[in-house]
Every structure is written in C-alpha cells, then in structure tokens.
Scaffold this motif. Structure first.
Motif, PDB file in Angstrom:
ATOM      1  N   UNK A   1       0.841  -1.202   0.000  1.00  0.00           N
ATOM      2  CA  UNK A   1       0.000   0.000   0.000  1.00  0.00           C
ATOM      3  C   UNK A   1       0.869   1.242   0.000  1.00  0.00           C
ATOM      4  N   UNK A   2       1.972   1.138   0.749  1.00  0.00           N
ATOM      5  CA  UNK A   2       2.908   2.265   0.769  1.00  0.00           C
ATOM      6  C   UNK A   2       3.444   2.544  -0.619  1.00  0.00           C
TER       7      UNK A   2
ATOM      8  N   UNK B   1       1.931   2.083  -3.344  1.00  0.00           N
ATOM      9  CA  UNK B   1       0.881   2.782  -4.085  1.00  0.00           C
ATOM     10  C   UNK B   1       0.912   4.268  -3.743  1.00  0.00           C
ATOM     11  N   UNK B   2       1.107   4.548  -2.461  1.00  0.00           N
ATOM     12  CA  UNK B   2       1.198   5.952  -2.060  1.00  0.00           C
ATOM     13  C   UNK B   2       2.398   6.630  -2.699  1.00  0.00           C
TER      14      UNK B   2
ATOM     15  N   UNK C   1       1.509   7.541  -6.017  1.00  0.00           N
ATOM     16  CA  UNK C   1       0.573   8.659  -6.015  1.00  0.00           C
ATOM     17  C   UNK C   1       1.321   9.981  -5.842  1.00  0.00           C
ATOM     18  N   UNK C   2       2.231   9.989  -4.865  1.00  0.00           N
ATOM     19  CA  UNK C   2       3.020  11.207  -4.665  1.00  0.00           C
ATOM     20  C   UNK C   2       3.828  11.507  -5.920  1.00  0.00           C
TER      21      UNK C   2
ATOM     22  N   UNK D   1       3.105  10.782  -8.912  1.00  0.00           N
ATOM     23  CA  UNK D   1       2.193  11.265  -9.958  1.00  0.00           C
ATOM     24  C   UNK D   1       1.850  12.734  -9.734  1.00  0.00           C
ATOM     25  N   UNK D   2       1.538  13.075  -8.496  1.00  0.00           N
ATOM     26  CA  UNK D   2       1.145  14.445  -8.209  1.00  0.00           C
ATOM     27  C   UNK D   2       2.353  15.368  -8.147  1.00  0.00           C
ATOM     28  N   UNK D   3       3.535  14.789  -7.932  1.00  0.00           N
ATOM     29  CA  UNK D   3       4.724  15.609  -7.761  1.00  0.00           C
ATOM     30  C   UNK D   3       5.656  15.574  -8.953  1.00  0.00           C
ATOM     31  N   UNK D   4       5.134  15.153 -10.111  1.00  0.00           N
ATOM     32  CA  UNK D   4       5.928  15.163 -11.337  1.00  0.00           C
ATOM     33  C   UNK D   4       7.207  14.333 -11.251  1.00  0.00           C
ATOM     34  N   UNK D   5       7.164  13.254 -10.514  1.00  0.00           N
ATOM     35  CA  UNK D   5       8.314  12.345 -10.510  1.00  0.00           C
ATOM     36  C   UNK D   5       8.049  11.313 -11.595  1.00  0.00           C
TER      37      UNK D   5
ATOM     38  N   UNK E   1      -5.785   8.015 -13.847  1.00  0.00           N
ATOM     39  CA  UNK E   1      -6.963   8.764 -13.422  1.00  0.00           C
ATOM     40  C   UNK E   1      -6.633   9.772 -12.331  1.00  0.00           C
TER      41      UNK E   1
ATOM     42  N   UNK F   1      -4.685  12.303 -12.610  1.00  0.00           N
ATOM     43  CA  UNK F   1      -4.548  13.644 -13.162  1.00  0.00           C
ATOM     44  C   UNK F   1      -3.192  14.295 -12.954  1.00  0.00           C
ATOM     45  N   UNK F   2      -2.171  13.494 -12.823  1.00  0.00           N
ATOM     46  CA  UNK F   2      -0.846  14.075 -12.646  1.00  0.00           C
ATOM     47  C   UNK F   2       0.076  13.681 -13.767  1.00  0.00           C
ATOM     48  N   UNK F   3       1.363  13.560 -13.413  1.00  0.00           N
ATOM     49  CA  UNK F   3       2.359  13.229 -14.428  1.00  0.00           C
ATOM     50  C   UNK F   3       2.296  11.742 -14.756  1.00  0.00           C
TER      51      UNK F   3
END
Lengths: 531, 902
Positions: free
Chosen positions: A431-432, A434-435, A438-439, A441-445, A487, A489-491
């Motif tokens: 799960x971590x 996945x997080x 997620x980070x 994706x949202x943080x352009x990595x 889905x 909406x990030x990078x």
C-alpha cells in the motif's frame, strides 16, 4: 457554496382540457428542485397513460410552469428560513461573518508563499538552461570535489588517529603491571577519546564551515549571474584538479545486469512506459560513477538540468522506523549525501530533523483517525494502541540536488514481516508503494526506482521460489497502480525501474526478467542488454 | 450548428483559470469506485454552457482541463466593464444609461434562468460593455459548472454584492469538497436580483459600497446588516452619505432599486417579472429569451419559425447597435505600439476584417492551429505560476494515505484576472486570404481547395494547417447549411478529408440524418427502468474512460440516456455489450446534442451493423466471420494458411472488431481517422479494414504460434491508422463486390428489387450461401456478373495481362462443349502433382504468370467439390485472389455468354 442538499418530493396535479369537453387530470410525483425536461416528461406521461397526443403541448407547458414555480418556491422557502433565522437570532451576524472569514483565510494561504527557495529555484532553472550552465555546473562540481576531498582527508585523519591510539593502547596494556597501572590505562583511554572527539569536531567544523561558505557563494553566484552580472567563479574547475586529483573518491561502477522493456498500458488509449530491471545496490544510483576528476560527470548535468523541472527522479529506500543516519543502509546513504554540499535544500540531517518533528503530528492524526472497525462484534477488543513512531508502509521523503541520478528519496519504513513468503497485496508496504506512486504522480516524478524484492540484500531464506513469488506480487501490484495512475490527473510515470540486490545469480535475474514481459504484456519487446 | 456560435465582432478571446478542489485522499463514492476528480466534473458540466447564445451573455468559447486539477476557460471578453464604463462615459453613468444596462442584464438573467441556472456571481467587474455599449454578463457560468460551488474550494461571487441569504447558506455549510452529485444547479434567481440591485445602487450613488471594510468579516457583517434593515436601499444611502444622490434619481429607478433590494427572499421578484417594471417601458427586448436547442439539419420543421423570429430579432439588433463608443479601449495597453497600430488599423477598416465575421469558436479553433496555446499564454502573462514540483513535495505520507508537510494544495482564491489571447499572429497568417474566399460559392462547384498546395500534402499536415482548415471550414459551413439539399456535395468534399471542426455534422450528413431529429429523441422514454439498465450501468464506467468528457458524470448520464433511447426505440434488437463503445464517438462529437448522437448511432447501426444486435445474432456474426476468413485468403494466402494451420480463427479475435466497428479496440482519435473513411464506404468496408489491420501485423503473426497470437490481440498493439485506412481502401477496390456479399446485409433498394430482372440476369447475381457451405470453403465465391464485368474491363485494356484469369477446371470434353471466352482449361484431375504442386505445362506457366491477379476457378455446380478443391490447392500454393464461380458455369447458359473454344 450554496448546496441545497435537501430536496422534496411532491405530487404535481394538473388538469387538461380535452377539446371534447372532458378533462384529463394528471398527477405525477416529482422531486424538487428538479432538472427534468418537462417536454420529455410530458411525452412519457402521454405514452404510459394513453393520453391523446394533441394534449402534449399543453401538458408540457403546464409541467414546465409547475416545475419552475415549485423549484423557485423551494429555494425561496429555504432562503426565507435562513433570513428568518438571522432575524430571530438563531445565528448572529458575527457568527456568519466569522465563518466567512475562516473560509477566506483557508483559501488565501498559499497564494503568496513565493518563498526564497522558489525564487532561487527559478533563477537556477533558467541559468542551467542557458550558456551560463557550464560555469554553474563547474562551480557545483568544484564544490563537490572540495568537500569530498575534505571528507576523505577527515576519514584518513580519523583513521590515522585510531591506528595510533590502538597502538598506544596495546602498548600500554602490555605494560600494565610493569610500570603502568589500570588507572593509567583508563586515563589514556579517556585522553584518546577526548583526542579523537576533538579531532572529529575540528574536522566537522572545518567541513561545516566550508559547506556554509559554499552555500553562500553558490547563492550569491546564482543571484548575481541571473541578474546578468559577470561573477568571478570562486573556484574554476581547473583549480581543484591539482589539489584533489588524487583525493577524489571514485566509485568504480561494477558491471551490473540490466534489461529494458517498453510496454503499453491501457485498454484503448495506450500509454507507453519504459520498464527496466537492474541488479545493483540501491545507493549506486546516488553515487557518481567513475569519471575523470576534471570533467563534470554527465549525470550531474542531467540531474541539475531537471532539478526544477517536471521530470524528477525518485528512489525508494527501505529503512527501519528510526529516522536517522546511524545504521545500515541509512548510514551509507548519509555518507553518500555528505560527500558534497547540498546547495539547494537543507542538509540531509536537517531534513530528517524536520521529519522527526512531524512524527508527533502523525501520531496525533492516527489517534484521531482510528481504522474503521467493520466487525462490530469485536468491539470488546481494545483498539490497537497507536505507536509513537512511523510504522511499516509509511514513508518520509528527502530532496537532494547532489546525488547522481536521484532527486527525491522515499524512505519506506519496513519491518520483519516482509521476510515471510506469504505477504499479499494488502500488505502495508505494498500500500505504501501505491502511495509512493501517487506522490510521484502528483509531484511530477517521472522516473522511479523500486526494490523489486522489497529487500536491500539477499539472505538465506530468500530462495528462488521466494523471489519469484515476491517479484510476481510486486510486478502485478505496480502494474495495477500504474494503470490506476492515469486517473489521478498528474504526471505520467515514464520510467519505472525495478531494482534487485547486487550479486543475485544470473539464473535468477534472467528468470525475473522473463517474468516481466509476461506480466506487463510486452507486445513489442525491445530488449537491450548490457552485462 | 444551430444556433451558431456568435460572431467574433470586436470581442476578444479572454482566458481565465482556476483550480478544482481536490478530493480528500482515498475517499470513495457510494459505489465503492474512486471519486471522479472535480476537474472532470466541471469539465463535463461546462460543455453545456457552450449552448448559451444571447447578446447579453458573453459566449463560452471553450474549456480545458490541465494537469493537477486546473481548469482553463476561454470566453468572449471586452476590456471595459461596468465600473470602468461608468467612470469613462457620462451617458452610461446617467440614469437612463443605467436603466438600459439594468434592462440588458435582466434579459441575460432571464435567459440564464430558462437555461436552468443562476449566476450567483454578479458584480460590476462581471458586467462587461462591448464597444456598442451593450452589457454582457461575464463568468456567469461558474455556479453552473462547479455544481453550485461544490467542486471548488473557493467561495463564488464577491461578498459585497452577494445576497444575504447566500451568505447565510455559505456559513452553515462546508464549502467545497465531498458532497458528490447531490448538488443542484438551479439556484434561486432572486439572488441575482439582489446583486443587480447592489450593483446599480453603487453606480447611482457613485461610491464603492462598504469601502471602509477591507476584511471579509466586516464586509459580510455589513451585507447582513443591510439585509436586516427594513429598507436596505435607504440603509445603504444613509451609511454612504448619499441620500441626496439617490433622491436625485428618477422615481422609477428608485422604485426599481427598492424592489431589487427586497430584504425578504420570499417577496423579492424574479428577473422575468422585473422585465415588466415601468422603468423599462420604452425599451425593447434585444433577443428571444428562450434558449434554442441545437438542431441539425437546418430544415427541422419544428424550428423554422423560431429561426425566423430570431432572424427578425437579429435584424433589429443590427439596427440599434449604432456606432462604436468613442475612445473605446479596443486593444489592451500591454500590446506593443506596432502591433497596436496594426490591430487598430484592422479594426478601423472593419469591412476588411473578415475574421470578425467568423464565429468565435471557429476563430479560437484557428488560433490554436496557428500555434496558439492557452496554457502558454497564461504562463506568459503570469496567470499560471507553477512552483517547481520538487519544492511542493510532502515530507511524510502514512500508509492510510494522509500526507504531512509540503505544499501540494492548490487551494487558491478565484483569480479574477482575465488575459486576452493575442490574435495578431492568426490575423497575419490569414491576411492574404482574399475576402471572396470567405464566401465560397457552392452551387457553382467553386468550393475547391485544390488551388492550395497543402491539399496534396499528407492528412496530418492538412489537419494542422491554418489556411487549409479555414477553407475547409468555410466550404463545409456552407454545404452543411444547405444540407440535405447538398448531401452529395458534402459526401464528395468529405472524400478529400474531414475538417475536425465540423466532423460531428459531416458524419451526421454522411449517415443521412434527416427529419425531426430533436423531436423524435424527445419522444423516447429514457427514464423508465428496463431490464438492460443494469448492464448499461456496468458497461459505461469502462468505456473510453481515458477521455475527460466521457468519464464525467454528465458524460455517463448522457451515455445512459442515448443507449436507453436506442434500446427503447429498437424493440426487435437488444443491447449487446459493445453498443456502449459504438456510441462513444457519436456522443463525444455531439456532447451537446444527444438527439443527434442518437440519430447518428441509429443510422450507423442500420447501415453497418444490420441485424448484429438481434437477440440471436450468431448466424449474422458467423456469416460475417466466414466472409472475413475468405477475405484473408483472397488477399493474403500466406497469412491465411498460417492462421489456418495454427487454428487461429476469426471467432477468437474479430468479434469485438466488427460488433463495435473497432471502437472497442482503438482510442477515439484513431477511430475518428478510421471512421472518416468508413462512413464514406459501403457496408463491406469494415471487412477490408480488418484485412488491412491483419496485413499490418502480418510479419508478427506469421512468426507467432497460437498462444502469442491470442496474447497479441487481447491487447491490441499500436497501429498506424493512416496506413490501415489507405490499405483498406485499396483492399476494397481490388475486391469484386460479390466477394463481400452477405445474406444478412441490409438490403439496398437496388438489390431489393431483383425480381423484375429476367431469369438470365438473376442467375448471374450473388445469392445467399448456407453457413455450413461458407465455413466449409476457404476461398470466396464470386458472382457471374462480376466475372463478366471484369472480363469486359480486360477487353478494354490494351496490355496483355488482364486483371482476371478464368480457369475452367472441367474435363476437356466438357470444356469443348462451351465455356466463357478466354477461359483456360485446366482439368482438375491433371493439373496437380500428387505432392500438390502444379504439374508443368504451358497452362501452368500461364497460371503462374497471373499470380497476383484475380484467378476465378470455374466448374460445374454438379461437381462443386472439384471446384473448391482446386481453389484450395491454389491457396496452399499461396496464389492470392483465388475465387470460385458462384453456382457454377451453368449460370451463364441462359445469358448466352458461353462460347465454344476455338
């Protein structure tokens, strides 16, 4: 802002005049406020209740007016209630005003937080993409070389002291009884300790001093050259060649096994990703590879150019729950970081310090948000106590400008449960991960490296079948997360790298590599091998 | 197409941007699926705003969704708003001027109420004045698109003009965030009446309201106190020391203000009743107040009269538009003087600026083609300031998904600034296009773009070329206006290419959509639950969800309605999975016109998927697949042999291809490319597309075994669609029509009436072949008529080798008794060696030299096995284009085509 959540059901009753003198009465339940199209509703009513077609126009017009009036009335009533509430003193002007004030204060923050680091960052970013980049990178490189030579000297000096002291001590111990007493030895030991500490402190302060001055100079250099002023590079790249050519610590990159794939994910819209499996030590990505001391290593240029861009590189490190740089891989990581000055972000120690300061918040949050208990029967069982530190699956992040291939490090907390062979996709570390995605994706990595077997090194119980099972789990989970990512909406995750510990057998590596195309369905394999 | 988007005129295209609020991490909807991002909700909703077309509401041109929940809105914009105009022009400041403005704003509000929403965002900044002094509401759609503000974290509207009850509601609820789907967008029209009252009162008094209060808290308190006063207008005047100014205003205006500022929401009148206020006695309505549903084709009987009324209204509008206000700021100050001069020149010589005669949406489309990019513009003008990603990262994230530290929140207030998209580069790109080109003459066939060099370049370039697209748009606009009268011309123009701007309508025209489209759709019951609802509900969230529009809640709702309408209106057919994919392209193109999407879908299924959606469609599909196998054998014998040998039959992969006409396998953008051609062709074209697809993958398929083939098609690899389109047309042209004949295809009017033909000609036509026979054979059958036609072509061509070789496989005695002219006799028993290769001989050499041409195997229907066996032996030898004569040589007896060979 104004959400009328409540809606009312009501029955619309209408009478229509049939031309023949009869009247048709219609009653239909509708919910108010309504967004039903009256024309369609009228058609439905005609259809289902055998009402003559020529009444359609009249019916739909009446419905339209009815729905409009009732909706307006609904709002009016609601509004009137609110205003009456104010008049009657159920709410006071001050309360409402305060509520609005907090509303605005929530959204206002973050508008003008154009902090200094952002300014420097944007200056740096534009400089590094300009002709001035050579100077800038040269400066960084020379700084790095200076620090790393100093660090090497320190190591050497401390090593020397240690040697000497050991010698003295063994001498002293051998003379115990024949001229020296235990007391003397103790004194000697105490003095040794003092000496060693003194030397260490001296070295450290020298290094820290240099770091500070480097930071200042760097900051100065960036702002000045951004303003278009010619700045004398304090140290030109050539300067340090003589001083430190023999000192630069060069890690000789060992040949590692590596295999790459290009995959497409998605049902109709294909998204291209690069996957890579490589066998290397996790920190190898952080260290600069062998290079000529006088040249700026190519990774350095690459890393610097993308530092403030929207294509960052991330690495997942597996650590225990103590946030420091004292033991194991954390210690090694700390050493890699301290080899050169962190010119853009706080030093790694400071970053960790701020993470440590965040932990109480986390604990508090955990206390406030206990996991939902689905089994109401088990209410007798007390909820598990909230640990005072981070637990497996949590991660903290550090930012770096001085590592070879990495901008962001995710320190994932793991525990011994990972050693067992039967973890599933609900394991906290998965799960971590996945997080992490997620980070990312949202943080352009857009480049991420993950330890495939969720371990830093191999041990006895990690048999071939254990490895296969683990790899399959991680591959499959990551694939699922990557598909989910679209889905968010990030990078896009452009490059996904799976890391296996260095020194695993060729057989196992090949096996893991062959699993990858099966799981990710490489339809058009592009196999690049280097070994 | 109708109502058309308003013309550009002297307007600017303004861009503004804001962030949708992020969902709390890991929250799920009631169905257990992750929540739709708010930006997608907004995006889906905002589409409908493009339907708004009213002279006092500025037009919503386009909306984009960017990374990280950013929304960008492009709207009609003018540089002067009410505030600026009041300061600048005494005639607007005057009482009659203000009354005029109030009247226009009210009309806008009434239109909006009929549309089904309110603005909730009325302020002097949001009332723009165009150069003719007409009021235009701006940013009025925010309440609608954000679902009453629930999809954003910032409060809508400006506190000082907001109605007290709105403030009360806002305080009692949490703004933004969670509540999914329950929000209504109707709102209370009376809110805007209060705001209008406040705006006007401010203008009359000449003071900014509550100027002293800088903090929100104070402002809210002031507004509420005003609302609590018995006579808010007097209260305002008193607190602003302007009782005199107010008293100077005419009685009617004061009365109007008083009515607007009725403190009790239940007594405050609606905008539509205010239109009858005595203040507006002398004024006329500038345009119809009812939104017009989009309709196509233009000659929709139910709407003709409305159009006429609108036309009349337009005329009067043109008349009373009058002159441009003196010194109106037509261009932003920031423009460099050179550009400014250029632009003013263009604007002054209004006659010459053809661009201002084009619709805004068209201009924006062209602007984008000319390299315009809203995000770049916003960045350039500092409206988007992105922090480098690395500085916004959180520091800790726990396994439950909560983050700590970092600054990832985009919680920002609504940025009120609007930037202007510079059009000068587009203008200069199109400067040399002569004025008469803007009005192509379609009746005299002068609508060609052939004189442009671009027309010979590849499609990708043409689609991106501004000038070329301008010409295409102009041509098609005219042609579509003349549809259905000019349907043929639309078709022949579409053969060149389809401009993306008008794709939806061109497709509708190609499919022959006609009649009372909107009315038919309205009559269908799309609400009453049916048995298929469950399946539809399951399928939609998995259909082309990468697309923002189709994944929005609005998209899902429209999907359901269109699909249900189709199911209800076709009682003899059923919903098969795949219908959702089939619907997707039409819905995407006609998002604001469900009726047209439905009409297109129905027509499309009638033409290309006739009987495919029967409850028992196995016979239809089996026949289709068998024909497909024949097509593979006909065009690529090597591949056919390979697939045959590994047992990889079309049943295993091609059903979704045909059942969804490839919409299940490709993303929308590729489907557009494919269907642009598909819609021009016959119902058999899809078979050719499938052959072209296999051809593109042939290299890989030939190497693969069964398992790899299955894997390859279970996840369709990337395909060069342009090549597929090209190849499929070529395949189509090289296939005799009777090869793709299907028993279950839709009877066309011609073929339907075969019965009047004499027996001799009827023999020559293709008739249905039983499924067992079809599946038993590997090579397709060809009709006698096609053979005769192909041989006729042969005689015309001068070169020795023709397209066709006729091989008569009967014994030489039978052959001698009569055969087709120029047929070659190769008796089946002697042609092949026992190993299956051709026995050497002159005829065998001739046969080999015809490799690649159509080889028709002719035999007797009484010895049919011989014929198919012969054909299949040729197939094994990898002869392409082998076919057999349908119903044997006997078909020619009646027509007398048989001759005795010399």
């Amino acid at each position: 802002m104004v959400v009328s959540v409540r809606s009312e059901e009501c029955v619309c009753e209408l009478t229509l005049d049939d031309c023949g003198g009869r009247t048709v009465s219609v009653s239909v339940p509708v919910s108010i406020p309504s967004t039903i199209c009256p024309v369609e509703l009228a058609h439905r009513l005609l259809h289902h209740h055998n009402i003559p077609v020529y009444l359609h126009q009249e019916l739909s017009e009446k419905l339209r007016v009815y729905l409009r009036d009732r909706t307006e009335e609904h709002h009016r009533k609601q509004d009137q209630r609110a205003v009456d509430g104010l008049r009657d003193g159920k709410v006071s002007v001050a309360e409402v005003a305060a509520a609005w004030a907090t509303k605005y204060s929530q959204v206002k923050k973050g508008v003008d937080e154009g902090c200094e680091s952002e300014a420097v960052g944007s200056m740096y970013h534009s400089l590094v993409h300009s002709p001035a980049a050579a100077n800038l990178l040269g400066l960084e490189h020379s700084f790095a070389a200076a620090i790393s030579s100093l660090v090497a000297q320190r190591e050497q000096a401390l090593h020397d002291i240690h040697e000497r002291q050991t010698q003295e001590m063994s001498q002293a111990v051998s003379q115990v009884g024949s001229g020296l007493t235990d007391d003397d030895v103790n004194k000697l030991a105490a003095r040794h300790l003092e000496d060693a500490q003194l030397a260490e402190v001296q070295w450290d302060s020298t290094i820290t001093g240099l770091r500070e001055s480097q930071k200042r100079e760097f900051h100065n250099f960036v702002t000045e050259s951004f303003a278009g002023r010619e700045v004398l590079t304090p140290v030109t790249p050539k300067d340090f060649v003589t001083t430190s050519s023999d000192m630069v610590m060069v890690e000789v990159a060992e040949p590692s096994q590596e295999e790459s794939f290009t995959i497409h994910l998605g049902a109709q819209m294909k998204q291209m990703h690069n996957l890579r499996l490589l066998s290397a030590h996790g920190l190898q990505l952080c260290k600069y590879q062998a290079h000529q001391a006088s040249d700026i290593p190519p990774q350095r240029i690459q890393t610097s150019m993308s530092l403030y861009s929207h294509n960052l590189n991330g690495l997942v490190l597996l650590v225990d729950d103590r946030i420091n740089t004292y033991t194991g891989i954390k210690r090694e990581f700390g050493r890699v970081c301290s080899k050169s000055t962190e010119l853009h972000f706080p030093d790694v120690e400071d970053q960790l310090e701020s993470v440590r300061n965040t932990v109480p918040q986390v604990v508090q949050w955990r206390r406030d948000h206990p996991p939902t208990q689905y089994d109401t029967d088990d209410s007798a069982q007390p909820a598990p106590s909230v640990p005072q530190h981070l637990k497996a699956g949590d991660f903290y992040m550090t930012r770096h400008s001085n590592l070879a291939d990495v901008h962001v490090v995710f320190h994932m907390i793991v525990d011994d449960s990972l050693r067992s062979g039967d973890i599933n996709s609900r394991h906290p570390v998965i799960l971590g991960l996945r997080n992490v995605l997620k980070v990312a994706c949202l943080g352009d990595i857009t480049t991420l490296t993950i330890p495939l077997l969720l371990t830093n090194s191999m041990s006895e119980e990690m048999t071939m079948s254990w490895c296969q099972k683990r790899a399959e789990l991680v591959y499959k989970c990551i694939k699922g997360f990557m598909m989910e990512m679209t889905s968010w909406g990030g990078a896009e995750m452009k490059n996904m790298q799976f890391l296996v510990p260095k020194g695993i057998s060729e057989d196992l590596f090949q096996h893991l590599a062959s699993m990858l195309p099966n799981i990710f369905r490489v339809s058009n394999p592009l196999v690049v091998k280097s070994s | 197409m109708y109502p058309a988007s308003p013309k550009l005129g002297l307007a600017h295209l303004g861009a503004s941007t804001f962030f949708a609020s992020a969902h709390p991490s890991e929250s799920c909807g009631s169905n257990g699926l992750p929540l739709t991002p708010n930006s997608i909700r907004i995006y889906g909703r905002a589409r409908a705003l493009q339907l708004i077309n009213h002279p006092h509401l500025s037009c919503y041109v386009d909306i984009h969704r960017g990374k990280h929940e950013r929304i960008r809105v492009i709207q009609e914009y003018y540089l002067l708003n009410l505030k600026g105009a009041c300061n600048k022009y005494p005639e607007i400041r005057s009482h009659t001027g203000l009354a005029q403005i109030a009247h226009q704003v009210l009309q806008g509000l009434v239109y909006l109420n009929t549309f089904g929403t309110v603005t909730c965002n009325l302020s002097p900044q949001n009332i723009l004045l165009d150069p003719h002094g007409q009021a235009k509401l701006y940013n009025y759609g925010l309440y609608y698109m954000t679902e009453a503000g629930s999809a954003v974290s910032f409060p809508l509207g400006i506190v000082r003009y907001t109605a007290p009850e709105v403030l009360l509601h806002g305080a009692s609820q949490d703004g933004g965030g969670g509540s999914g789907g329950t929000a209504t967008v109707t709102g209370n029209p009376a809110w805007d009446v209060w705001s209008l009252g406040m705006v006007l009162a401010e203008a009359v008094m000449g003071y900014q309201l509550f100027e002293k209060c800088e903090e929100v808290e104070g402002l809210v308190a002031e507004v509420l106190r005003t609302g609590l006063a018995a006579e808010p207008l007097k209260h305002l005047a008193k607190t602003h020391n302007s009782t005199q100014k107010l008293d100077a205003a005419p009685q009617e205006l004061r009365d109007f203000l008083c009515t607007c500022l009725t403190p009790d929401p239940k007594d405050r009148p609606m905008p539509r009743s205010l239109l009858n206020h005595p203040l507006f006695r002398t004024m006329t309505i500038s345009a119809p107040l009812n939104p017009i549903l989009p309709h196509f084709p233009v000659i929709d009987p139910s709407l003709c009269l409305i159009d006429f009324a609108q036309y009349k209204a337009k005329l009067s509008e043109v008349e009373n538009k009058g002159t441009v206000l003196p010194d109106y700021p037509l261009i932003p100050n920031s423009d460099s003087p050179l550009q400014a001069n250029h632009t003013t020149e263009v604007i002054k010589s209004e006659q010459k600026d053809q661009l201002s005669e084009r619709s805004m949406r068209e201009v924006y489309h062209l602007w984008q083609l000319a390299g315009g990019n809203v995000e770049q513009e916003l960045k350039k003008q500092k409206l988007i300031r992105t922090k480098p990603a690395i500085l916004t990262l959180p520091s800790v994230m726990v396994v439950e998904g909560e983050v700590f530290g970092g600054d990832a929140s985009h919680q920002q207030q609504l940025e009120a600034t609007t930037i202007i998209l510079p059009l000068h580069s587009l203008r200069s790109r199109l400067a040399h296009v002569a004025a008469h080109k803007y009005y192509p003459l379609i009746t005299q066939r002068e609508c060609g773009t052939d004189d442009l060099e671009t027309s010979r370049l590849p499609l990708v370039i043409r689609e991106r070329d501004v000038e070329y697209q301008l010409h295409r748009i102009l041509t098609f606009q005219r042609l579509l206006q003349a549809y259905p009268y000019k349907a043929d011309l639309v078709k022949s123009e579409a053969r060149k290419d389809t401009p993306p701007f008008y794709r939806s309508l061109i497709w509708a025209a190609l499919l022959g959509v006609d009649g009372a489209v909107a009315d038919t759709y309205q009559q269908l019951d799309k609400e009453t639950p049916t048995l298929t609802d469950r399946q539809i509900e399951v399928d939609i969230p998995r259909c082309h969800q990468y697309d923002e529009l189709l994944s929005s809640p609005q998209g899902h709702a429209k999907f359901t309605r269109v699909l249900k309408a189709w199911v209800v209106s076709h009682p003899h057919l059923v919903y098969w999975q795949g219908l959702d994919s089939l619907c997707a392209p039409f819905l995407y193109l006609n998002f604001n016109n469900e009726a047209l999407a439905y009409a297109c879908l129905s027509r499309f299924i009638d033409k290309y998927l006739h009987k495919f959606f029967l409850r028992d469609n196995s016979a239809v599909i089996q026949e289709y697949l068998a024909k497909f196998s024949h097509m593979i054998a006909f065009h690529d014998p090597r591949l056919a042999n390979h697939l045959h040998s590994i047992g990889f039959i079309p049943e295993l992969y091609a059903i979704p291809w045909f059942l969804t006409m490839y919409t299940h396998v490709f993303p929308l953008q590729k489907i557009f490319l494919l269907w642009d051609t598909l819609l021009l062709g016959e119902a058999s074209l899809p078979l050719c597309v499938a052959v072209a697809l296999l051809r593109q993958l042939a290299d890989r398929l030939l190497q693969f075994g069964f398992n790899e083939c299955i894997l390859l098609f279970s996840d369709m690899p990337d395909i060069d669609m342009e090549r597929v389109v090209r190849d499929s047309v070529q395949v189509f042209c090289s296939t005799p029509p009777s090869v793709t004949f299907r028993q279950h295809q839709r009877p066309t009017s011609e073929r339907d009436n075969n019965s009047h033909l004499p027996q001799s000609s009827q023999d020559l036509l293709m008739t249905g072949v039983s499924l067992a026979e079809l599946k038993g054979e590997q090579c397709p059958q060809v009709s006698g008529a096609d053979l005769l036609e192909l041989s006729a072509q042969r005689r015309k061509s001068r070169r020795g080798l023709a397209k066709l070789l006729l091989v008569d496989v009967r014994t030489s005695e039978e052959f001698a008794r009569g055969t087709l002219p120029e047929a070659m006799n190769m008796p089946a028993d002697f042609t092949f060696t026992p190993e299956g290769s051709l026995a050497p001989g002159p005829n065998a050499e001739l046969l080999t030299s015809y490799r690649g041409k159509i080889i028709a195997v002719i035999g007797s229907r009484n010895n049919w096995g011989q014929v198919t066996e012969f054909a299949e032996k040729l197939l094994v030898l990898e002869f392409p284009r082998v076919c057999t004569l349908h119903k044997g040589i006997e078909v020619f007896r009646a027509s007398g085509a048989l001759v005795v060979p010399s």
